[in-house]
Design a protein around this motif. Structure first.
Motif, PDB file in Angstrom:
ATOM      1  N   LEU A 270      55.376  76.391 119.355  1.00 18.72           N
ATOM      2  CA  LEU A 270      54.181  77.121 118.923  1.00 18.72           C
ATOM      3  C   LEU A 270      53.450  76.344 117.825  1.00 18.72           C
ATOM      4  O   LEU A 270      52.222  76.229 117.841  1.00 18.72           O
ATOM      5  CB  LEU A 270      54.556  78.523 118.441  1.00 18.72           C
ATOM      6  N   LYS A 271      54.195  75.823 116.879  1.00 19.33           N
ATOM      7  CA  LYS A 271      53.574  75.035 115.803  1.00 19.33           C
ATOM      8  C   LYS A 271      52.914  73.773 116.352  1.00 19.33           C
ATOM      9  O   LYS A 271      51.841  73.380 115.899  1.00 19.33           O
ATOM     10  CB  LYS A 271      54.611  74.661 114.735  1.00 19.33           C
TER      11      LYS A 271
ATOM     12  N   LEU B  14      44.206  72.763 116.558  1.00 23.78           N
ATOM     13  CA  LEU B  14      43.416  72.590 115.344  1.00 23.78           C
ATOM     14  C   LEU B  14      42.937  71.155 115.133  1.00 23.78           C
ATOM     15  O   LEU B  14      42.336  70.857 114.115  1.00 23.78           O
ATOM     16  CB  LEU B  14      44.205  73.078 114.129  1.00 23.78           C
TER      17      LEU B  14
ATOM     18  N   SER C 277      52.078  70.479 110.892  1.00 25.96           N
ATOM     19  CA  SER C 277      52.991  71.590 111.167  1.00 25.96           C
ATOM     20  C   SER C 277      54.186  71.653 110.225  1.00 25.96           C
ATOM     21  O   SER C 277      54.882  72.663 110.189  1.00 25.96           O
ATOM     22  CB  SER C 277      53.501  71.479 112.606  1.00 25.96           C
TER      23      SER C 277
ATOM     24  N   THR D 240      43.795  72.956 126.916  1.00 24.93           N
ATOM     25  CA  THR D 240      43.393  74.320 126.538  1.00 24.93           C
ATOM     26  C   THR D 240      42.868  75.118 127.724  1.00 24.93           C
ATOM     27  O   THR D 240      43.000  76.344 127.745  1.00 24.93           O
ATOM     28  CB  THR D 240      42.317  74.274 125.436  1.00 24.93           C
TER      29      THR D 240
ATOM     30  N   ALA E 196      49.716  74.842 118.026  1.00 32.96           N
ATOM     31  CA  ALA E 196      48.736  75.230 117.003  1.00 32.96           C
ATOM     32  C   ALA E 196      48.127  73.995 116.352  1.00 32.96           C
ATOM     33  O   ALA E 196      46.912  73.915 116.158  1.00 32.96           O
ATOM     34  CB  ALA E 196      49.389  76.127 115.951  1.00 32.96           C
TER      35      ALA E 196
END
Length: 178
Positions: free
Chosen positions: A16-17, A24, A36, A67, A20
């Motif tokens: 997940l990190k 970003l 992260s 994405t 993310a």
């Protein structure tokens, strides 16, 4: 890719990190690690797993998050989901209720009286005819639907669906199954 697969991949906090950080703007293993707080080894292992699943393209140290696969999975899941149960047998009332009720909660109190009456007639069914409710219990029953219990209580009384006397309420209107 199925939405359940994506959720399963993202259930791991390390992956997940990584996702993310990529979302970003990180583009390398080192940038993901910096963003992260993960080690290079953790990022590399997570990136390998995400690449095998098709969520990340890995070219050496460069990482690219796909994405578009998130949106495609969400659309596919929405199309596969069963149609929601109608909230009313009357199609016009169901259209109003569908616009204002989500997951058993009132998203907002309609300002237009005709729509508000449809919603109130639906809400008043949580009160059994012939039962007297103290205000505290009325508030608890209405709080399940919407946080502004005072407005709902006032509307129900003003429209004759609930009656009150000395802090005690009872159902006095609305449709009743017989």
């Amino acid at each position: 890719m199925e939405a359940a697969t994506i959720v399963g991949l993202l259930a791991d906090p390390v992956r997940l990190k990584v996702v993310a950080a990529l979302a970003l703007g990180a583009g390398t293993i080192e940038q993901v690690a910096d963003a992260s707080g993960l080690s290079l080894k953790e990022v590399a292992l997570a990136a390998r797993r995400l690449a095998r699943a098709g969520l990340v393209h890995r070219d050496g140290r460069l990482l690219v998050l796909h994405t578009e696969r998130f949106g495609a999975a969400a659309r596919a899941a929405a199309e596969a989901a069963p149609a929601p149960e109608p909230l009313s047998d009357d199609p016009a009332a169901d259209a109003v209720l569908s616009a204002f009720v989500r997951d058993g909660r009132l998203t907002s109190i309609p300002s237009q009286r005709s729509k508000r009456l449809v919603v109130l007639d639906h809400l008043v069914r949580v009160f059994d005819p012939g039962v007297r409710y103290p205000e505290r219990e009325v508030n608890a029953l209405l709080a399940v639907w919407h946080p502004d219990v005072a407005a709902l209580r006032r509307y129900l009384v003003d429209e004759g669906l609930l009656s009150r006397d000395s802090g005690v309420y009872w159902r006095s209107g609305g449709y009743v199954e017989v």
